[in-house]
Design a protein around this motif. Structure first.
Motif, mmCIF file in Angstrom:
data_model
loop_
_atom_site.group_PDB
_atom_site.id
_atom_site.type_symbol
_atom_site.label_atom_id
_atom_site.label_comp_id
_atom_site.label_asym_id
_atom_site.label_seq_id
_atom_site.Cartn_x
_atom_site.Cartn_y
_atom_site.Cartn_z
ATOM 1 N N ARG A 1 15.688 -1.456 -13.575
ATOM 2 C CA ARG A 1 16.258 -1.995 -12.334
ATOM 3 C C ARG A 1 15.922 -1.090 -11.140
ATOM 4 N NH1 ARG A 1 20.176 -5.749 -11.249
ATOM 5 N NH2 ARG A 1 21.288 -5.509 -9.286
ATOM 6 N N GLU A 2 16.008 0.238 -11.373
ATOM 7 C CA GLU A 2 15.667 1.170 -10.290
ATOM 8 C C GLU A 2 14.201 1.032 -9.905
ATOM 9 O OE1 GLU A 2 15.121 5.953 -9.376
ATOM 10 O OE2 GLU A 2 15.773 5.279 -11.360
ATOM 11 N N LEU A 3 13.329 0.947 -10.919
ATOM 12 C CA LEU A 3 11.908 0.817 -10.627
ATOM 13 C C LEU A 3 11.627 -0.464 -9.853
ATOM 14 C CD1 LEU A 3 9.024 1.863 -10.923
ATOM 15 C CD2 LEU A 3 8.892 0.666 -13.121
ATOM 16 N N ALA A 4 12.258 -1.578 -10.256
ATOM 17 C CA ALA A 4 12.066 -2.844 -9.547
ATOM 18 C C ALA A 4 12.497 -2.721 -8.092
ATOM 19 C CB ALA A 4 12.841 -3.960 -10.245
ATOM 20 N N ALA A 5 13.607 -2.021 -7.863
ATOM 21 C CA ALA A 5 14.087 -1.829 -6.494
ATOM 22 C C ALA A 5 13.090 -1.003 -5.690
ATOM 23 C CB ALA A 5 15.453 -1.156 -6.501
ATOM 24 N N ARG A 6 12.518 0.025 -6.318
ATOM 25 C CA ARG A 6 11.522 0.859 -5.634
ATOM 26 C C ARG A 6 10.288 0.032 -5.280
ATOM 27 N NH1 ARG A 6 11.842 6.514 -6.352
ATOM 28 N NH2 ARG A 6 14.004 7.095 -6.748
ATOM 29 N N ILE A 7 9.861 -0.814 -6.215
ATOM 30 C CA ILE A 7 8.686 -1.661 -5.976
ATOM 31 C C ILE A 7 8.918 -2.573 -4.784
ATOM 32 C CG2 ILE A 7 7.323 -3.581 -6.904
ATOM 33 C CD1 ILE A 7 7.738 -2.294 -9.680
ATOM 34 N N LYS A 8 10.070 -3.227 -4.763
ATOM 35 C CA LYS A 8 10.359 -4.163 -3.669
ATOM 36 C C LYS A 8 10.461 -3.435 -2.331
ATOM 37 C CE LYS A 8 13.707 -6.106 -6.057
ATOM 38 N NZ LYS A 8 14.845 -6.980 -6.438
ATOM 39 N N SER A 9 11.012 -2.228 -2.365
ATOM 40 C CA SER A 9 11.119 -1.445 -1.136
ATOM 41 C C SER A 9 9.734 -1.088 -0.599
ATOM 42 C CB SER A 9 11.925 -0.172 -1.397
ATOM 43 O OG SER A 9 11.975 0.633 -0.238
ATOM 44 N N VAL A 10 8.841 -0.640 -1.478
ATOM 45 C CA VAL A 10 7.484 -0.289 -1.046
ATOM 46 C C VAL A 10 6.748 -1.523 -0.532
ATOM 47 C CG1 VAL A 10 5.225 0.508 -1.848
ATOM 48 C CG2 VAL A 10 7.289 1.734 -2.531
ATOM 49 N N LEU A 11 6.884 -2.636 -1.240
ATOM 50 C CA LEU A 11 6.205 -3.855 -0.802
ATOM 51 C C LEU A 11 6.719 -4.339 0.541
ATOM 52 C CD1 LEU A 11 5.883 -5.853 -4.144
ATOM 53 C CD2 LEU A 11 4.064 -4.719 -2.864
ATOM 54 N N ARG A 12 8.028 -4.206 0.778
ATOM 55 C CA ARG A 12 8.566 -4.608 2.082
ATOM 56 C C ARG A 12 7.950 -3.787 3.197
ATOM 57 N NH1 ARG A 12 13.668 -5.324 -0.575
ATOM 58 N NH2 ARG A 12 14.240 -3.171 -0.117
ATOM 59 N N ARG A 13 7.699 -2.511 2.926
ATOM 60 C CA ARG A 13 7.134 -1.635 3.954
ATOM 61 C C ARG A 13 5.653 -1.884 4.181
ATOM 62 N NH1 ARG A 13 9.639 2.722 1.007
ATOM 63 N NH2 ARG A 13 7.544 3.537 0.561
ATOM 64 N N THR A 14 4.952 -2.323 3.147
ATOM 65 C CA THR A 14 3.492 -2.337 3.231
ATOM 66 C C THR A 14 2.846 -3.710 3.212
ATOM 67 O OG1 THR A 14 3.278 -2.156 0.815
ATOM 68 C CG2 THR A 14 3.376 -0.100 2.079
ATOM 69 N N GLN A 15 3.611 -4.766 2.873
ATOM 70 C CA GLN A 15 2.963 -6.017 2.511
ATOM 71 C C GLN A 15 3.210 -7.185 3.446
ATOM 72 O OE1 GLN A 15 3.435 -6.686 -1.671
ATOM 73 N NE2 GLN A 15 2.123 -8.450 -1.646
ATOM 74 N N ASN A 16 3.772 -6.962 4.608
ATOM 75 C CA ASN A 16 4.056 -8.072 5.516
ATOM 76 C C ASN A 16 2.813 -8.883 5.840
ATOM 77 O OD1 ASN A 16 6.803 -7.721 5.749
ATOM 78 N ND2 ASN A 16 6.655 -6.344 7.485
ATOM 79 N N SER A 17 1.709 -8.180 6.104
ATOM 80 C CA SER A 17 0.487 -8.899 6.480
ATOM 81 C C SER A 17 -0.046 -9.722 5.324
ATOM 82 C CB SER A 17 -0.582 -7.912 6.948
ATOM 83 O OG SER A 17 -0.895 -6.989 5.925
ATOM 84 N N PHE A 18 0.088 -9.190 4.082
ATOM 85 C CA PHE A 18 -0.352 -9.933 2.902
ATOM 86 C C PHE A 18 0.462 -11.206 2.733
ATOM 87 C CE2 PHE A 18 0.452 -10.779 -1.631
ATOM 88 C CZ PHE A 18 -0.828 -11.061 -2.058
#
Length: 227
Positions: A106-123
């Motif tokens: 669950r922690e890893l999934a939260a970290r993944i979503k946090s990183v994607l929110r920061r980096t993936q808007n354009s995608f």
């Protein structure tokens, strides 16, 4: 939906990561060596890498350093050691986050979503523009348009339609929508999603004259697929 490359040589750890990604609806592929990871990267369409430091054919630090010379794919590094030096080195060479084993899925999934929110808007915006046709989501300004009509939405309504628009036709469970549309998913009940979907539907009908959201009883919601 983002595709995650798991680079981990321990099958049991890789299985736990894949289970966490399945629960969240992420696509994923697994490489037990750096050589196999390079093969996946050569095929393209990787949006985030979960990278172990110690691998049979090389070092995760070196791999991340080399990756950063040509690509900006987000990287979350995994290590069995909690040394601050490892963490600092990982972040200095370009890793986006750092997780120490053992970790909860669950922690890893939260970290993944946090990183994607920061980096993936354009995608995400690119996918939405391709698949949603008239519906346009601007994640930078938190605006949604259908053709020339701007939808006046609350924050939760915006994030709901943003999540649904990322994959038209895909059925999202209430829990998955909570994870995507609420900053603290555990602070709200799953039925809260129903109330916000109802208000979102009303605004869609009022603004564009039709409802784009489909209810799948017992499962969740999807956005009408124009294809």
């Amino acid at each position: 939906m983002a595709k995650i490359l798991i680079v981990e040589d321990e099958p049991s750890i890789a299985d736990n990561i894949r289970m966490a990604l399945d629960i969240e609806g992420f696509q994923h592929c697994w490489a037990s060596t750096l050589a196999k990871a390079e093969e996946f990267l050569a095929q393209g369409a990787i949006n985030l890498i979960i990278l172990d430091i110690g691998l049979p054919d090389g070092n995760g630090f070196d791999f991340c350093r080399q990756l950063r010379t040509s690509q900006n794919i987000p990287v979350i590094m995994l290590t069995a050691r909690s040394d601050d030096v490892d963490r600092i080195v990982g972040l200095e060479i370009g890793a986006d986050d750092y997780v120490t084993k053992p970790f909860s899925p669950r922690e890893l999934a939260a970290r993944i979503k946090s990183v994607l929110r920061r980096t993936q808007n354009s995608f995400d915006c690119e996918i939405q523009a391709q698949t949603c046709q008239k519906l346009k989501i601007d994640s930078q300004s938190f605006s949604a348009y259908y053709g020339e009509d701007k939808l006046t939405l609350s924050a939760h309504e915006f994030h709901l339609i943003e999540a649904l628009a990322a994959q038209p036709g895909r059925v999202f469970s209430r829990r998955q929508l909570l994870e995507r549309a609420w900053q603290d998913p555990n602070s709200a009940m799953e039925r809260t999603v129903d109330a916000h979907v109802k208000s979102l539907r009303a605004k869609l009908k009022k603004t564009i004259g039709k409802d784009l959201i489909i209810t799948h009883r017992g499962f969740g919601y999807s956005l009408e697929d124009p294809q």
